[in-house]
Design a protein around this motif. Sequence first.
Motif, PDB file in Angstrom:
ATOM      1  N   ARG A  79      13.702   9.688  -1.398  1.00 45.18           N
ATOM      2  CA  ARG A  79      13.128   8.481  -0.799  1.00 45.18           C
ATOM      3  C   ARG A  79      11.854   8.040  -1.514  1.00 45.18           C
ATOM      4  O   ARG A  79      11.233   7.054  -1.118  1.00 45.18           O
ATOM      5  N   ILE A  80      11.441   8.788  -2.529  1.00 47.45           N
ATOM      6  CA  ILE A  80      10.215   8.467  -3.257  1.00 47.45           C
ATOM      7  C   ILE A  80      10.584   7.933  -4.635  1.00 47.45           C
ATOM      8  O   ILE A  80      11.375   8.534  -5.363  1.00 47.45           O
ATOM      9  N   THR A  81       9.997   6.795  -4.997  1.00 44.12           N
ATOM     10  CA  THR A  81      10.296   6.159  -6.264  1.00 44.12           C
ATOM     11  C   THR A  81       9.657   6.935  -7.417  1.00 44.12           C
ATOM     12  O   THR A  81       8.829   7.830  -7.206  1.00 44.12           O
ATOM     13  N   ALA A  82      10.016   6.559  -8.619  1.00 42.13           N
ATOM     14  CA  ALA A  82       9.490   7.244  -9.800  1.00 42.13           C
ATOM     15  C   ALA A  82       7.972   7.146  -9.897  1.00 42.13           C
ATOM     16  O   ALA A  82       7.318   8.030 -10.450  1.00 42.13           O
ATOM     17  N   ASP A  83       7.396   6.065  -9.346  1.00 38.76           N
ATOM     18  CA  ASP A  83       5.935   5.919  -9.395  1.00 38.76           C
ATOM     19  C   ASP A  83       5.266   6.327  -8.088  1.00 38.76           C
ATOM     20  O   ASP A  83       4.117   5.968  -7.829  1.00 38.76           O
ATOM     21  N   GLY A  84       5.978   7.090  -7.236  1.00 42.54           N
ATOM     22  CA  GLY A  84       5.331   7.728  -6.096  1.00 42.54           C
ATOM     23  C   GLY A  84       5.288   6.941  -4.805  1.00 42.54           C
ATOM     24  O   GLY A  84       4.537   7.316  -3.891  1.00 42.54           O
ATOM     25  N   PHE A  85       6.066   5.874  -4.668  1.00 42.63           N
ATOM     26  CA  PHE A  85       6.089   5.099  -3.429  1.00 42.63           C
ATOM     27  C   PHE A  85       7.223   5.594  -2.524  1.00 42.63           C
ATOM     28  O   PHE A  85       8.344   5.838  -2.986  1.00 42.63           O
ATOM     29  N   TYR A  86       6.914   5.704  -1.230  1.00 35.34           N
ATOM     30  CA  TYR A  86       7.900   6.160  -0.254  1.00 35.34           C
ATOM     31  C   TYR A  86       8.629   4.960   0.345  1.00 35.34           C
ATOM     32  O   TYR A  86       8.004   4.010   0.813  1.00 35.34           O
ATOM     33  N   ARG A  87       9.960   5.008   0.319  1.00 34.95           N
ATOM     34  CA  ARG A  87      10.768   3.931   0.901  1.00 34.95           C
ATOM     35  C   ARG A  87      10.818   4.129   2.410  1.00 34.95           C
ATOM     36  O   ARG A  87      11.474   5.050   2.909  1.00 34.95           O
ATOM     37  N   THR A  88      10.158   3.261   3.164  1.00 32.73           N
ATOM     38  CA  THR A  88       9.952   3.493   4.587  1.00 32.73           C
ATOM     39  C   THR A  88      11.152   3.147   5.453  1.00 32.73           C
ATOM     40  O   THR A  88      11.307   3.698   6.540  1.00 32.73           O
ATOM     41  N   GLY A  89      11.992   2.195   5.014  1.00 26.61           N
ATOM     42  CA  GLY A  89      13.035   1.683   5.884  1.00 26.61           C
ATOM     43  C   GLY A  89      12.527   0.633   6.850  1.00 26.61           C
ATOM     44  O   GLY A  89      13.300   0.046   7.604  1.00 26.61           O
ATOM     45  N   ASP A  90      11.214   0.376   6.844  1.00 27.80           N
ATOM     46  CA  ASP A  90      10.632  -0.683   7.664  1.00 27.80           C
ATOM     47  C   ASP A  90      10.594  -1.976   6.868  1.00 27.80           C
ATOM     48  O   ASP A  90      10.458  -1.964   5.639  1.00 27.80           O
ATOM     49  N   GLU A  91      10.684  -3.081   7.566  1.00 32.36           N
ATOM     50  CA  GLU A  91      10.603  -4.389   6.933  1.00 32.36           C
ATOM     51  C   GLU A  91       9.362  -5.130   7.419  1.00 32.36           C
ATOM     52  O   GLU A  91       8.939  -4.974   8.561  1.00 32.36           O
ATOM     53  N   GLY A  92       8.783  -5.923   6.524  1.00 32.79           N
ATOM     54  CA  GLY A  92       7.595  -6.659   6.889  1.00 32.79           C
ATOM     55  C   GLY A  92       7.105  -7.519   5.749  1.00 32.79           C
ATOM     56  O   GLY A  92       7.812  -7.734   4.754  1.00 32.79           O
ATOM     57  N   SER A  93       5.874  -7.994   5.892  1.00 29.86           N
ATOM     58  CA  SER A  93       5.280  -8.846   4.867  1.00 29.86           C
ATOM     59  C   SER A  93       3.803  -8.517   4.728  1.00 29.86           C
ATOM     60  O   SER A  93       3.175  -7.995   5.654  1.00 29.86           O
ATOM     61  N   MET A  94       3.253  -8.803   3.560  1.00 33.80           N
ATOM     62  CA  MET A  94       1.821  -8.658   3.298  1.00 33.80           C
ATOM     63  C   MET A  94       1.261 -10.024   2.967  1.00 33.80           C
ATOM     64  O   MET A  94       1.713 -10.688   2.033  1.00 33.80           O
ATOM     65  N   THR A  95       0.284 -10.455   3.734  1.00 28.07           N
ATOM     66  CA  THR A  95      -0.367 -11.743   3.509  1.00 28.07           C
ATOM     67  C   THR A  95      -1.866 -11.557   3.556  1.00 28.07           C
ATOM     68  O   THR A  95      -2.410 -11.066   4.562  1.00 28.07           O
ATOM     69  N   ASP A  96      -2.541 -11.924   2.455  1.00 29.52           N
ATOM     70  CA  ASP A  96      -4.008 -11.777   2.376  1.00 29.52           C
ATOM     71  C   ASP A  96      -4.455 -10.362   2.726  1.00 29.52           C
ATOM     72  O   ASP A  96      -5.473 -10.151   3.409  1.00 29.52           O
ATOM     73  N   GLY A  97      -3.690  -9.377   2.246  1.00 30.24           N
ATOM     74  CA  GLY A  97      -4.067  -7.984   2.450  1.00 30.24           C
ATOM     75  C   GLY A  97      -3.780  -7.434   3.828  1.00 30.24           C
ATOM     76  O   GLY A  97      -4.194  -6.318   4.147  1.00 30.24           O
ATOM     77  N   ARG A  98      -3.063  -8.182   4.649  1.00 25.16           N
ATOM     78  CA  ARG A  98      -2.760  -7.750   6.012  1.00 25.16           C
ATOM     79  C   ARG A  98      -1.248  -7.582   6.175  1.00 25.16           C
ATOM     80  O   ARG A  98      -0.463  -8.383   5.676  1.00 25.16           O
ATOM     81  N   LEU A  99      -0.882  -6.537   6.896  1.00 23.96           N
ATOM     82  CA  LEU A  99       0.525  -6.205   7.085  1.00 23.96           C
ATOM     83  C   LEU A  99       1.046  -6.755   8.411  1.00 23.96           C
ATOM     84  O   LEU A  99       0.361  -6.679   9.440  1.00 23.96           O
ATOM     85  N   ARG A 100       2.269  -7.270   8.360  1.00 23.06           N
ATOM     86  CA  ARG A 100       2.954  -7.677   9.588  1.00 23.06           C
ATOM     87  C   ARG A 100       4.361  -7.098   9.545  1.00 23.06           C
ATOM     88  O   ARG A 100       5.152  -7.405   8.659  1.00 23.06           O
ATOM     89  N   LEU A 101       4.675  -6.217  10.507  1.00 25.76           N
ATOM     90  CA  LEU A 101       5.993  -5.613  10.597  1.00 25.76           C
ATOM     91  C   LEU A 101       6.972  -6.570  11.261  1.00 25.76           C
ATOM     92  O   LEU A 101       6.611  -7.311  12.170  1.00 25.76           O
ATOM     93  N   THR A 102       8.240  -6.500  10.818  1.00 28.15           N
ATOM     94  CA  THR A 102       9.262  -7.346  11.429  1.00 28.15           C
ATOM     95  C   THR A 102      10.468  -6.563  11.922  1.00 28.15           C
ATOM     96  O   THR A 102      11.298  -7.114  12.651  1.00 28.15           O
ATOM     97  N   GLY A 103      10.612  -5.276  11.565  1.00 32.26           N
ATOM     98  CA  GLY A 103      11.752  -4.516  12.062  1.00 32.26           C
ATOM     99  C   GLY A 103      12.102  -3.358  11.154  1.00 32.26           C
ATOM    100  O   GLY A 103      11.338  -2.984  10.266  1.00 32.26           O
TER     101      GLY A 103
END
Length: 475
Positions: free
Chosen positions: A341-365
């Motif tokens: 679940r971890i990419t070659a550059d060390g990011f974990y695939r969460t399975g969560d969906e959302g968006s980042m706007t102006d440095g703020r996270l909003r989850l959608t599901g």
Amino acid sequence: MTARQLSDALDAVLREHHDRLAVGSLTHQMTYRELDDASAATAREIAARGWRRVALKAGSSPRYVVSLLAVLRAGAVPFLVDPALSSDESGRLAESCGIDAAITDGDNAEADLTIQPITRSEPAPDLLPDTEVCRFSSGSTRTPGCIEFSGSAVRNAAAAWTEVSGLHADDVILCFAGLYNGLAFNTSLIPGLLAGASLWLPRGLPSASHVQRYVATVQPSILVGFPALYDGLARRAGGRPPMTGIRIALSSAAQLSEDTARTVAEHDGVRIADYYGIAETGPLTFDPHPRPGGGQGALLPGVEVRVVSPDGPGAEHGELEVRSRSMGSRYLNYPGEMERRITADGFYRTGDEGSMTDGRLRLTGRSGKHLNIGGRKVSAEEIMDVIRTHPAVRDCVVFGATNQSDTAVIAAAVVADGALTVEEVRRFCLSRMAAFKVPERIAFTDRIPRSGAGKPLAVALSALLTETRPAGGDR
């Protein structure tokens, strides 16, 4: 075991804050000096028995904190287990993780906890050299994955949280989440102890009256709980006095209702921070100035989040991948599963969906097959596997729904031979898994509605719950 970063840091705190209140309930309080003495005595017992891996399967209490510190101070590794897990589930975890002993409690929250050795038939899998704590998650597996955390990862999570929340020794934390859970562990238990703060640990359901009684007695500056706690406070807003003195109210695991956040803000002057964190990576966001419907806040120090979408780089919405300084190392009982679940550059695939706007996270599901029920992430596949072993069941699908109170619950659509009833399905599940995994709503059908690709149809499944079925129906 050579790594003792977390244990050494906690030892220093116990000595520094000897006479301050450390942990308490309405009937039992302990200073840091008392916590020091009690945990040292239990640590000697654990070390004398040669136990290296000790499960903590108990409700929140001052004795739980004593036990956790004792395991760490004995040079052993604590495994923080959800006390709601069945004995069969706990046994499987003990076998697959090589656990030597378990610390458990009974109905008496203030009684001393019991330490019992565990007999295993298989050799213990090796822990990583720097592992100091193990916690559990449903992860991408069908039974809980045991996540190994280094001491530095746990301390990094606490340091990041302390920095953004302004946590200090004069804070009084009232935490209604179980200490095994990331909400409590990463925002209250470890950061609170390292800061020399006072941590209050209620037992029982967080009803509005129970919360109000603790708030009036303890006068917390920080309130921590799952969304259900705040939903209850919002429903009782017209019949209770406002809460005062709370500078931070935290919610996590399931998304907080915007209506609940608004009602509590208007009635109590308390704005609830709906922060984001997951078991494998630790806490990820925080909003010091939350507003109803404002999302999950900005990233904590040392946290990176990127949005991955079929639309390519620059997409505003998609699956979230995260990287942090508080990430777990691996699943002890599922070799290679977390690494996949971890990419070659060390990011974990969460399975969560959302968006980042102006440095703020909003989850959608969620993009995966896990349900978020009362703050717990539950594997739908695990529940389906259990139901399908019933001799009368030919097919089933498990999914999320709501009850009459508009609360998220687990639902199941079942295809069965004969006159199988809802009660029989529930009893069958309860004998094989924790009670919180047993579907609350069950509907019987002649066939599972599926798309041409074989995927269950969400709208049709929800419709089943409103229909009357001949073989027991939905309750």
